[in-house]
Design an enzyme around this catalytic site. Structure first.
Site, PDB file in Angstrom:
ATOM      1  CD  GLU A 162      -2.926  -1.153   2.297  1.00  0.00           C
ATOM      2  OE1 GLU A 162      -3.007  -0.193   3.071  1.00  0.00           O
ATOM      3  OE2 GLU A 162      -3.564  -2.215   2.458  1.00  0.00           O
ATOM      4  CB  CYS A 270      -0.696  -7.634   4.991  1.00  0.00           C
ATOM      5  SG  CYS A 270      -1.749  -7.273   3.577  1.00  0.00           S
ATOM      6  NE  ARG A 338      -7.705  -3.011   5.687  1.00  0.00           N
ATOM      7  CZ  ARG A 338      -7.808  -3.632   4.514  1.00  0.00           C
ATOM      8  NH1 ARG A 338      -8.654  -4.638   4.365  1.00  0.00           N
ATOM      9  NH2 ARG A 338      -7.067  -3.269   3.496  1.00  0.00           N
TER      10      ARG A 338
END
Ligand code: NAD
Length: 447
Positions: A162, A270, A338
């Site tokens: 990202e 992740c 997240r």
């Protein structure tokens, strides 16, 4: 050769993969269950913050190579290669929850059956999934369509980062394909050829090895971070400086300079879930991965240690304190929150009754979705620190690296900074007169 591609799930992986496949001339249909997202993307708006993405989306929408729908059947009927880019969130026990991947596979199989589709299709799993998932997906197609079906399941783990996702998708350092079919291997080589012109490799291997490769890559990187975080604590105790140690070891090419920065713990969508899932799988298989277990434990402890520094400064009482937080995203150049370490800091400080002001370049909206009115949101990094008692830095956005220290001194009442990213030189900050707590380094101007 241009392919007809279906992308199921248009999150960080799906929308970037779909757009870049369209950019290399393929016809791409992106599917999502989120209608609002579909509308947004049809209008050329990216659903995520990702540098360079929106420009490519608009270009390919205009060229009519990139379309969006919530109709899975439309995509299945009009695609030769279907990518599953679906979430694989952690279940309560830490295992990867495969319900999205298995449900969509089931739906695709039923569409193929009902519509009597006989042409060959390749189902590519791009989601990060535990070893054996390709087999599970394959058995769904076999049970619904029979043994001699024309569906080929393969694994193609995604390695994009990202913040650099477009760059990574256009020029991947490597592509990994897990398949036992020579035909699938050749098709995937053709599909990825335009992305590998600089000579980067495509590795064709068996499905299980491809699935393990993804978890191994993320767990190895997370382990590098946890190793440095563990060492940072040791440095604090023995009076050494983790950043000097980092430079000393990182210049050894066998070790490498990257992923050696100590901090307040890794986060994101992740590393935490993939490390957990690999640990779960290894325990299930009675082949415990002890290093990976330590990586996970160290990471939890690292954020707790950072929070402890803040609480300790205020004798465990932050009730009348206003704490400013710079950085909410789990890392710079993304709006992804997240499993962000900043949220763990916020949760504790809120629970202890502190007033919290926050600033982030891209992640404010996603933070509001979780915290609503519990926080004070700022559009400017200096508004954020106005009348605060202390500043906590959780994300290393570039603008925090060379701030206006005069403004900071005027605003931060106690002149206290807790830096979870080691952004400042100790000598500079000492001279400026801040009390400065960082990671793996001496405390400066402690009162
Ligand atoms: P995400 O949560 O950002 O996106 C998933 C998308 O799937 C959402 O838009 C959601 O609405 C959609 N969706 C859910 N159910 C659906 C259904 N039945 N039909 C169609 N769409 C549906 O997820 P992500 O970050 O893109 O990750 C996807 C996978 O790729 C995960 O397994 C992740 O671990 C892996 N991965 C992520 C990254 C990353 O940097 N984010 C990198 C490599 C691999």
């Amino acid at each position: 050769m241009a392919f007809k591609i279906g992308i199921i799930g248009t999150g960080y992986v799906g929308i970037v993969s779909g757009t870049t496949f369209a950019e290399t001339g393929n016809d791409v249909i992106c599917v999502d269950i989120d209608e609002a997202k579909i509308e947004k993307m049809r209008a050329g708006k990216s659903p995520i913050y990702e540098p360079g993405l929106e420009r490519l989306m608009i270009h390919n929408i205009t060229e009519k190579r990139l379309t969006f729908t919530s109709d899975l059947k439309h995509a299945v009927m009009n695609s030769q290669i279907i990518f599953l880019c679906l979430p694989t969130p952690p279940d309560a026990d830490g295992s990867a929850d495969l319900k999205y991947v298995l449900q969509v596979s089931n739906d695709i199989a039923n569409i193929i059956k009902e519509e009597n589709i006989t042409d060959k299709k390749i189902i590519v799993d791009k989601s990060t999934v535990p070893v054996g998932t390709s087999q599970k997906v394959d058995s769904i197609f076999t049970s619904i369509l029979g043994e001699n079906n024309n569906v080929f399941v393969c694994s193609n783990p995604e390695f994009l980062r990202e913040g650099y996702a477009v760059e990574d998708a256009m020029k991947p350092e490597r592509v990994v394909i897990g398949t036992s079919s020579k035909w699938v291997g050749e098709i995937m080589k053709d599909l990825y050829k335009p992305f590998l012109r600089s000579g980067n490799p495509i590795y064709i291997m068996d499905e299980k090895s491809a699935e393990v490769t993804k978890y191994a890559a993320n767990s190895f990187l997370a382990t590098k971070i946890s190793f440095m975080n563990d060492l940072a604590f040791y440095c604090e105790n023995v009076g050494a400086d983790i950043d000097s140690v980092r430079l000393g070891i990182g210049s050894d090419s066998r070790i490498g300079k990257r992923f050696l920065f100590a901090g307040l713990g890794y986060g994101g969508s992740c590393f935490p879930k993939d490390v957990q899932a690999l640990n779960f799988s290894s325990q299930q298989e009675e082949a415990d991965l002890l290093i990976v277990q330590a990586t996970e434990n160290i990471n939890k402890r690292q954020t707790e240690r950072f929070i402890h520094k803040i609480m300790n400064k205020y004798d465990n009482n932050v009730k009348d304190k206003t704490i400013a937080i710079w950085g909410l995203a789990f890392k710079p150049n993304t709006d992804d929150v997240r499993d962000a370490p900043a949220f763990k800091v916020i949760d504790k400080l809120l629970a202890e009754g502190a007033k919290i002001k926050v600033f982030d370049q891209e992640a404010i909206e996603n933070t509001k979705a979780k915290y609503g009115n519990s926080l004070i949101y700022s559009n400017d990094m200096y508004d954020c620190i106005e009348d605060c008692d202390a500043l906590v830095i959780c994300t290393e956005w570039s603008i925090f690296r060379t701030p206006n220290f005069d403004k900071m001194k005027k605003n931060i009442k106690d002149n206290v900074i807790f830096d979870g990213r080691n952004l400042y030189e100790l000598e500079d900050i000492e001279e400026l007169g801040f009390e400065y707590h960082s990671i793996g380094r001496r405390v400066v101007n402690a009162k």
